[in-house]
Design an enzyme around this catalytic site. Structure first.
Site, mmCIF file in Angstrom:
data_model
loop_
_atom_site.group_PDB
_atom_site.id
_atom_site.type_symbol
_atom_site.label_atom_id
_atom_site.label_comp_id
_atom_site.label_asym_id
_atom_site.label_seq_id
_atom_site.Cartn_x
_atom_site.Cartn_y
_atom_site.Cartn_z
ATOM 1 N N LEU A 128 -14.117 48.824 104.886
ATOM 2 C CA LEU A 128 -12.864 48.073 104.832
ATOM 3 C C LEU A 128 -11.960 48.425 106.014
ATOM 4 O O LEU A 128 -10.737 48.401 105.900
ATOM 5 C CB LEU A 128 -12.134 48.336 103.504
ATOM 6 N N CYS A 132 -28.839 46.559 113.126
ATOM 7 C CA CYS A 132 -29.208 46.124 111.770
ATOM 8 C C CYS A 132 -28.496 44.852 111.309
ATOM 9 O O CYS A 132 -29.145 43.837 111.050
ATOM 10 C CB CYS A 132 -28.936 47.257 110.775
ATOM 11 N N GLY A 180 -21.733 44.872 114.586
ATOM 12 C CA GLY A 180 -22.769 44.814 115.624
ATOM 13 C C GLY A 180 -23.870 45.788 115.274
ATOM 14 O O GLY A 180 -24.075 46.132 114.115
ATOM 15 N N LYS A 206 -41.253 58.940 126.361
ATOM 16 C CA LYS A 206 -40.510 59.319 125.160
ATOM 17 C C LYS A 206 -41.231 60.446 124.415
ATOM 18 O O LYS A 206 -40.613 61.428 123.995
ATOM 19 C CB LYS A 206 -40.336 58.100 124.242
ATOM 20 N N ARG A 250 -27.531 55.480 108.036
ATOM 21 C CA ARG A 250 -26.504 54.939 108.919
ATOM 22 C C ARG A 250 -26.656 55.559 110.302
ATOM 23 O O ARG A 250 -26.783 56.776 110.422
ATOM 24 C CB ARG A 250 -25.109 55.250 108.385
ATOM 25 N N GLU A 251 -26.619 54.720 111.332
ATOM 26 C CA GLU A 251 -26.651 55.275 112.684
ATOM 27 C C GLU A 251 -25.431 56.159 112.889
ATOM 28 O O GLU A 251 -24.313 55.800 112.548
ATOM 29 C CB GLU A 251 -26.677 54.154 113.723
ATOM 30 N N LYS A 294 -29.232 41.319 113.205
ATOM 31 C CA LYS A 294 -30.597 40.792 113.050
ATOM 32 C C LYS A 294 -30.956 40.568 111.585
ATOM 33 O O LYS A 294 -31.656 39.605 111.252
ATOM 34 C CB LYS A 294 -31.621 41.718 113.710
ATOM 35 N N ASP A 312 -46.107 57.070 119.084
ATOM 36 C CA ASP A 312 -45.396 56.042 119.845
ATOM 37 C C ASP A 312 -46.173 55.764 121.124
ATOM 38 O O ASP A 312 -46.782 56.668 121.701
ATOM 39 C CB ASP A 312 -43.976 56.515 120.182
#
Length: 436
Positions: A252, A262, A259, A35, A154-155, A265, A30
Site C-alpha cells: 500500500l 515478476c 515493475g 556465471k 521477494r527480490e 510478465k 547453468d
C-alpha cells in the site's frame, strides 16, 4: 538429499543456497560458464542481502556445487528443480516456454530411478501435464513425478523469505511426492504451513497471487492521485484501510508503478491465459494498461515541473536517484525508472543518475545515454531538479543541506516519498511528492 537445480537466477540461486544451508547436497546447473565460474569462487551474480555469505559458507562446507554439465549436475539427483526463466513472448506476451521445454528434455536420459521433478519457475497452467507427457513419450520406463513448487521469494528479501516462508505450496497429482517435500523442507516445518493442492491449482496460485498484488499496487496509486486532488494524505488513508485485516497493510505504498521480473510478465501471461480459456479477466487487463500509463504520467509530471525553469531544454540537468524497480535489489528489468528515463530522453535534457546496486544492470539497458554518477551527491551537481524513482533507504538519510549547495535550481520531485518533506521545504526546495 541430493538436489539438482537447473538455473541460477533470482529463483534458482537463492533456492540452491537455501537448500544447502538446510543440509542438502545441492548442485546448480547453468549454461553460462562465466556465471558458473564466478559462483564456484564465491562471487554472487545478483544482489540479495546475505546471499554471498551463505554461498561462501556452503561452498566451504562442500554442500553446494556449480556446473555447466547436465550429466554431472543430475547424477544421482533425488529431486530436480527447474528454475529457468519464462520471459514474455515478444508478440503475444504469453510466457515463453522454450527454456522450460529444453530443461525438461535434457532431464529425460537421466531418470534411471525414482526422481521428483519440481517446477519452480512461474509457468502457465498445464505445464506440469506437458512435462509429464513429454517424459513419458520419450522414456516410457521412467519412474518419476512432476510437481509444481512455486516460489514466493521477494527480490531483495529472498534469503529472509526462504527461511521464513509464509507457506510452501505443493501442486501434486500423486501422494508419492508428499514425503519427499516434507523431508526437503523438514527444518522449516514448524515455521510455515505446507499446502498440498492439485498441480494445476498450484500453477494458478502463483499467477493469481502476483496479479492480485499488482492490482493492489495500482489501486493504491489511483487512491494517491485522488488524495492529491482531495487534499487528503495517502499514508493516513493507507494506514486506515490497511488496518482492516481483510485488506492488510502490505503493498500500500504509492509510487510510479510496479515493475520487476515478476508482476509485469505474470499479469500479461495471466491475461493471455484468460483469453485462451475464454474468461474475462478485465480487472487484470485494466491494471496492466493503467500501470503502463502511470509511468508515462509520472514522466509528464517531471516535464511539467521543469516548465518554469528559465533555461532551454538542452541546458536543463535532471538528477535521478534510483534505477532498480524497487529498493534492495539490483534488478532493473521492467523498472519504472528505466521507462520514465526513456521518455525523458525524448527531450534534450541532461540526466545524471545513481543507484546503490543497480548501476551495472542499468548501464546494459541505457548504455551511454545518461551519466552514471559515483554517488547521490555526484548526481545532483548543477542539477535543476532531483527526481527520486526508487525506494532505497539510503535516500531517507541524505544531507539535504549538502544537496542544496550542489544544485543549480532547488526542485525535488519525490515519486517514492523518501525525502523529509518538511525539511526540504524549510530549506527552500520546491518539493512535490505522491499522494499528499
Amino acid at each position: 538429499m541430493k538436489v539438482a537445480i537447473i538455473g541460477t537466477g533470482y529463483v534458482g540461486l537463492p533456492t540452491g543456497v537455501g537448500l544447502a544451508e538446510l543440509g542438502h547436497d545441492v548442485v546448480c546447473i547453468d549454461r553460462d560458464k562465466t556465471k558458473i565460474d564466478d559462483l564456484k569462487n564465491g562471487k554472487v551474480t545478483l544482489f540479495e542481502d546475505g546471499l554471498e555469505n551463505l554461498l561462501k559458507k556452503n561452498l566451504k562446507e562442500k554442500k553446494i556445487k556449480f556446473t555447466t554439465s547436465m550429466p554431472k549436475g543430475l547424477y544421482n539427483a533425488e529431486i530436480i528443480i527447474i528454475a529457468v526463466g519464462t520471459p514474455p513472448h515478444p508478440v503475444t506476451k504469453e510466457a515463453d516456454m522454450k527454456y522450460i521445454h529444453a530443461a525438461a528434455t535434457e532431464i529425460i536420459p537421466f531418470l534411471d530411478k525414482y526422481t521428483l521433478i519440481a517446477t519452480k519457475s512461474t509457468v502457465p497452467v498445464g505445464t506440469g501435464d506437458d512435462i509429464e507427457s513429454l517424459i513419458k513419450n520419450r522414456n516410457p520406463k521412467a519412474f518419476f513425478d512432476v510437481i509444481s513448487l512455486p516460489e514466493f521469494l521477494r527480490e531483495g528479501f529472498a534469503v529472509q523469505d526462504f527461511f521464513n516462508p509464509d507457506r510452501i505450496i505443493v501442486g501434486t497429482n500423486s501422494n508419492r511426492p508428499i514425503n519427499v517435500i516434507e523431508k526437503l523442507y523438514a527444518p522449516l516445518k514448524y515455521k510455515t504451513n505446507f499446502v498440498f493442492v492439485s498441480r494445476r491449482s498450484a500453477e494458478t496460485i502463483k499467477y493469481a497471487a502476483n496479479a492480485f498484488l499488482a492490482i493492489k499496487i495500482h489501486y493504491i496509486n489511483e487512491i494517491a492521485d485522488f488524495c492529491e486532488k482531495a487534499n487528503a494524505n495517502i499514508y493516513e488513508v493507507a494506514k486506515g484501510i490497511g488496518s482492516d485485516k481483510r485488506i492488510g497493510d502490505k503493498f500500500l505504498n504509492p509510487g510510479p508503478g510496479y515493475g520487476g521480473s515478476c508482476f509485469p510478465k505474470d499479469t500479461m501471461a495471466m491475461a493471455f491465459m484468460g483469453k485462451m480459456n475464454e474468461v474475462d479477466l478485465s480487472l487484470i487487463e485494466t491494471t496492466i494498461k493503467n500501470n503502463h500509463a502511470r509511468k508515462i504520467k509520472m514522466a509528464e509530471k517531471i516535464i511539467d515541473f521543469l516548465k518554469d525553469i528559465k533555461k532551454r531544454e538542452d541546458e536543463i540537468k535532471i538528477a535521478v536517484w534510483g534505477l532498480t524497480f524497487k529498493g534492495n535489489t539490483d534488478d532493473c528489468r521492467e523498472s519504472p525508472s528505466m521507462e520514465i528515463i526513456d521518455i525523458l530522453l525524448k527531450h534534450p535534457y541532461s540526466i545524471s543518475a545513481y543507484d546503490p546496486q543497480g548501476m551495472e544492470n542499468a548501464k546494459k539497458i541505457l548504455v551511454d545515454k545518461i551519466k552514471f554518477a559515483k554517488d547521490e551527491y555526484d548526481a545532483t551537481k548543477n542539477a535543476d531538479i532531483l527526481v527520486v524513482l526508487t525506494d532505497w533507504g539510503n535516500f531517507e538519510k541524505i544531507d539535504l543541506k549538502k544537496v542544496k549547495k550542489l544544485m543549480s535550481n532547488y526542485k525535488i520531485l519525490d515519486l517514492r516519498n523518501m525525502i523529509n518533506r518538511n525539511e526540504a521545504i524549510n530549506l527552500g526546495f520546491s518539493y512535490v511528492g505522491i499522494g499528499r
